[in-house]
Scaffold this motif. Structure first.
Motif, PDB file in Angstrom:
ATOM      1  N   MET A 101     -48.722 -10.249 -23.890  1.00 12.65           N
ATOM      2  CA  MET A 101     -50.062  -9.680 -23.800  1.00 12.65           C
ATOM      3  C   MET A 101     -50.723  -9.982 -22.465  1.00 12.65           C
ATOM      4  O   MET A 101     -51.580  -9.239 -22.004  1.00 12.65           O
ATOM      5  N   SER A 102     -50.347 -11.081 -21.846  1.00 15.00           N
ATOM      6  CA  SER A 102     -51.017 -11.512 -20.623  1.00 15.00           C
ATOM      7  C   SER A 102     -50.509 -10.748 -19.416  1.00 15.00           C
ATOM      8  O   SER A 102     -49.342 -10.859 -19.046  1.00 15.00           O
ATOM      9  N   MET A 103     -51.362 -10.008 -18.757  1.00 13.17           N
ATOM     10  CA  MET A 103     -50.941  -9.263 -17.574  1.00 13.17           C
ATOM     11  C   MET A 103     -50.660 -10.187 -16.392  1.00 13.17           C
ATOM     12  O   MET A 103     -49.833  -9.865 -15.541  1.00 13.17           O
ATOM     13  N   SER A 104     -51.326 -11.314 -16.337  1.00 12.19           N
ATOM     14  CA  SER A 104     -51.073 -12.240 -15.226  1.00 12.19           C
ATOM     15  C   SER A 104     -49.638 -12.749 -15.238  1.00 12.19           C
ATOM     16  O   SER A 104     -49.108 -13.170 -14.205  1.00 12.19           O
ATOM     17  N   TYR A 105     -49.017 -12.714 -16.393  1.00 18.14           N
ATOM     18  CA  TYR A 105     -47.597 -13.097 -16.536  1.00 18.14           C
ATOM     19  C   TYR A 105     -46.732 -12.283 -15.585  1.00 18.14           C
ATOM     20  O   TYR A 105     -45.727 -12.768 -15.054  1.00 18.14           O
ATOM     21  N   TYR A 106     -47.122 -11.057 -15.349  1.00 18.52           N
ATOM     22  CA  TYR A 106     -46.302 -10.140 -14.553  1.00 18.52           C
ATOM     23  C   TYR A 106     -46.555 -10.269 -13.061  1.00 18.52           C
ATOM     24  O   TYR A 106     -46.051  -9.457 -12.283  1.00 18.52           O
ATOM     25  N   SER A 107     -47.297 -11.255 -12.639  1.00 16.08           N
ATOM     26  CA  SER A 107     -47.486 -11.487 -11.215  1.00 16.08           C
ATOM     27  C   SER A 107     -46.319 -12.254 -10.598  1.00 16.08           C
ATOM     28  O   SER A 107     -46.279 -12.433  -9.379  1.00 16.08           O
ATOM     29  N   GLN A 108     -45.400 -12.700 -11.449  1.00 15.81           N
ATOM     30  CA  GLN A 108     -44.241 -13.443 -10.959  1.00 15.81           C
ATOM     31  C   GLN A 108     -43.045 -12.504 -10.861  1.00 15.81           C
ATOM     32  O   GLN A 108     -42.712 -11.804 -11.815  1.00 15.81           O
ATOM     33  N   SER A 109     -42.357 -12.525  -9.726  1.00 17.23           N
ATOM     34  CA  SER A 109     -41.244 -11.601  -9.519  1.00 17.23           C
ATOM     35  C   SER A 109     -40.106 -11.844 -10.516  1.00 17.23           C
ATOM     36  O   SER A 109     -39.366 -10.904 -10.844  1.00 17.23           O
ATOM     37  N   ALA A 110     -39.982 -13.063 -11.024  1.00 21.06           N
ATOM     38  CA  ALA A 110     -38.901 -13.378 -11.966  1.00 21.06           C
ATOM     39  C   ALA A 110     -39.044 -12.635 -13.285  1.00 21.06           C
ATOM     40  O   ALA A 110     -38.094 -12.572 -14.070  1.00 21.06           O
ATOM     41  N   ARG A 111     -40.215 -12.079 -13.564  1.00 18.13           N
ATOM     42  CA  ARG A 111     -40.440 -11.344 -14.825  1.00 18.13           C
ATOM     43  C   ARG A 111     -39.797  -9.960 -14.789  1.00 18.13           C
ATOM     44  O   ARG A 111     -39.731  -9.298 -15.806  1.00 18.13           O
ATOM     45  N   TYR A 112     -39.335  -9.537 -13.638  1.00 21.93           N
ATOM     46  CA  TYR A 112     -38.826  -8.186 -13.472  1.00 21.93           C
ATOM     47  C   TYR A 112     -37.308  -8.201 -13.285  1.00 21.93           C
ATOM     48  O   TYR A 112     -36.782  -8.911 -12.432  1.00 21.93           O
TER      49      TYR A 112
END
Length: 125
Positions: A101-112
């Motif tokens: 749910m947290s969009m800030s989670y996706y600020s890390q390149s490792a999430r992609y």
């Protein structure tokens, strides 16, 4: 697998605008834009959730850049206004299949897990 193809980069004068596009081979949960300038680490720019079009922008671009998406085309855009020489970088599109749910989670390149080839943006002073 997800293939990502960016387009829209180029050379622009300071204060100008560019719009980047990223076409995905299929829909994913979140898509993001990152950038990397010579000699610097890859930096988060913006992300968008495909369901609900919730967006999240880095403070450095907030108010100047806007991420948006067209789910029918599996395409995301990055509208860049009031460009500065410091915005010069290779811009990368990325796709994440992780759900949180947290969009800030996706600020890390490792999430992609999936990345495009990058498109050069050069802002002259």
């Amino acid at each position: 697998q997800v293939q990502l193809v960016e387009s829209g980069g180029g050379l622009v004068q300071a204060g100008g605008s560019l719009r980047l596009s990223c076409a995905a081979s299929r829909r994913t949960h979140v898509m993001g834009w990152f950038r990397q300038a010579p000699g610097k680490e890859r930096e988060f720019v913006a992300a968008i959730r495909s369901s609900g079009s919730i967006t999240y922008h880095a403070d450095s671009v907030k108010g100047r850049f806007t991420i948006s998406g067209d789910n029918a085309k599996n395409t995301v855009y990055l509208q860049m206004n009031s460009l500065k020489p410091d915005d010069t970088a290779v811009y990368y599109c990325a796709a994440s299949t992780i759900y949180t749910m947290s969009m800030s989670y996706y600020s890390q390149s490792a999430r992609y897990a999936y990345w495009g080839q990058g498109t050069q943006v050069t802002v002259s002073s």
